[in-house]
Design a protein around this motif. Structure first.
Motif, short mmCIF file in Angstrom:
data_model
loop_
_atom_site.label_atom_id
_atom_site.label_comp_id
_atom_site.label_asym_id
_atom_site.label_seq_id
_atom_site.Cartn_x
_atom_site.Cartn_y
_atom_site.Cartn_z
N GLY A 123 0.81 -1.21 0.00
CA GLY A 123 0.00 0.00 0.00
C GLY A 123 0.85 1.26 0.00
N LEU A 124 1.93 1.25 0.79
CA LEU A 124 2.84 2.39 0.80
C LEU A 124 3.51 2.58 -0.56
N ALA A 125 3.86 1.49 -1.21
CA ALA A 125 4.48 1.59 -2.53
C ALA A 125 3.55 2.27 -3.53
N ILE A 126 2.27 1.89 -3.51
CA ILE A 126 1.29 2.52 -4.40
C ILE A 126 1.13 3.98 -4.05
N MET A 127 0.99 4.28 -2.76
CA MET A 127 0.76 5.66 -2.33
C MET A 127 1.93 6.56 -2.69
N ILE A 128 3.16 6.10 -2.42
CA ILE A 128 4.34 6.93 -2.69
C ILE A 128 4.49 7.17 -4.19
N THR A 129 4.26 6.14 -5.00
CA THR A 129 4.39 6.29 -6.45
C THR A 129 3.36 7.26 -7.01
N VAL A 130 2.11 7.10 -6.61
CA VAL A 130 1.05 7.97 -7.11
C VAL A 130 1.26 9.40 -6.64
N LEU A 131 1.64 9.57 -5.37
CA LEU A 131 1.90 10.91 -4.85
C LEU A 131 3.04 11.58 -5.60
N SER A 132 4.10 10.83 -5.90
CA SER A 132 5.24 11.39 -6.62
C SER A 132 4.85 11.82 -8.03
N LEU A 133 4.07 10.99 -8.71
CA LEU A 133 3.63 11.35 -10.06
C LEU A 133 2.73 12.58 -10.04
N ASN A 134 1.87 12.69 -9.04
CA ASN A 134 1.01 13.86 -8.93
C ASN A 134 1.82 15.13 -8.64
N LEU A 135 2.85 15.00 -7.80
CA LEU A 135 3.71 16.15 -7.52
C LEU A 135 4.44 16.61 -8.78
N VAL A 136 4.94 15.64 -9.56
CA VAL A 136 5.60 15.99 -10.82
C VAL A 136 4.61 16.65 -11.78
#
Length: 292
Positions: A265-278
């Motif tokens: 779950g953390l892996a999904i959250m961190i990846t999606v958050l990073s893409l949204n920040l970019v």
């Protein structure tokens, strides 16, 4: 030749300016660093993890062990190392996200550009078809496509890619409508260039800003959709270590062995958050109103 050189220099200067503005955005910079790390992990996972033994190999003697120095993220119900599975799952989740968005990008940008450029009956046919496609909930449409075509990673990419088409069509059409009557487009028509060359060499290059931003944001949505389908058992087939499949496998043990769902779950959250920040950083960097 001088004009071509000048145009190339202008494009390089514009790219440097955008990258500079993105680098000044701390959120976008942090997200970009995380994405780079994830890409490195996905490309190198096969070098430091043995797929047959460490990723899908079963070792019942070590089943359901908590996080430790030997197994950083613990082990699952058949003794597989969750750290290795989460790391290797980066390859699946990122590849599905990239491929799905690429499918939606190619189809959506092409249809949107044609609709915006030609208008009239062509535009009505394309946009009404997009309206019908967009009226179906994306996850439901993806479920139907995967159910009809069968469960595989290629069909998962195709299903999520098709659900991304309406967004790309609409945003490309809107961008084309704003530039198709500019002087350079009219000049291209005057000298007799074909419609294809006008669209792809003169109009679309000047519509890239909103398309680039939409691409990063849709990639985040694609990863969530892929994880959701795998969670439902319609995505990447077992025992492949896709993040959504890891969540699905761990839900039966969530009370006693919560680590089985926490780390995927953390892996999904961190990846999606990073893409949204970019994506947010690119949107701000490409917005002409924020230049001053």
């Amino acid at each position: 030749m001088d004009n071509v050189t000048a145009v190339k220099k202008a494009h390089r200067g514009r790219a440097k300016e955008v990258l500079g503005r993105v680098a000044q955005n701390k959120g976008a910079l942090a997200g970009g660093i995380v994405i780079v790390i994830l890409i490195v992990i996905s490309l190198s996972a096969g070098f430091f993890l043995d797929y047959d033994t460490q990723v899908i190999g079963q070792n019942v003697a070590e089943r359901l062990q908590g996080p430790s120095l030997r197994h950083w993220f613990g082990t699952d119900e058949v003794g597989r190392d969750i750290f290795g599975r989460v790391m290797y799952g980066t390859r699946y989740s990122l590849s599905v996200g990239v491929a799905a968005v690429a499918i939606g990008l190619v189809l959506g940008v092409t249809l949107g550009a044609v609709a915006g450029y030609f208008g009239g009956t062509t535009e009505n046919i394309i946009m009404r078809g997009v309206d019908i496609l967009g009226a179906i909930p994306g996850i439901l449409l993806a479920i139907v496509i995967v159910s009809v075509l069968g469960q595989s990673i290629m069909n998962l990419m195709l299903a999520i890619g098709i659900t991304s088409v309406p967004q790309f069509v609409r945003i490309t059409r809107a961008a084309v409508l704003t530039v198709k009557n500019e002087e350079y487009a009219e000049a291209a028509k005057t000298i007799g260039l074909s419609h294809r060359k006008i669209i792809f060499k003169h109009i679309l290059p000047n519509c890239l800003s909103p398309i680039i931003v939409q691409t990063t944001l849709r990639m985040a949505s694609a990863i969530i959709s892929a994880s959701g389908l795998s969670f439902l058992g319609l995505g990447v087939p077992a025992p492949e270590p896709e993040w959504g499949a890891l969540l699905s496998a761990g839900r039966k043990y969530i009370r006693e062995y919560s680590y089985m769902t926490v780390f995927p779950g953390l892996a999904i959250m961190i990846t999606v958050l990073s893409l949204n920040l970019v994506g947010d950083g690119l949107r701000d960097a490409l917005d002409p109103k924020l230049k001053k």
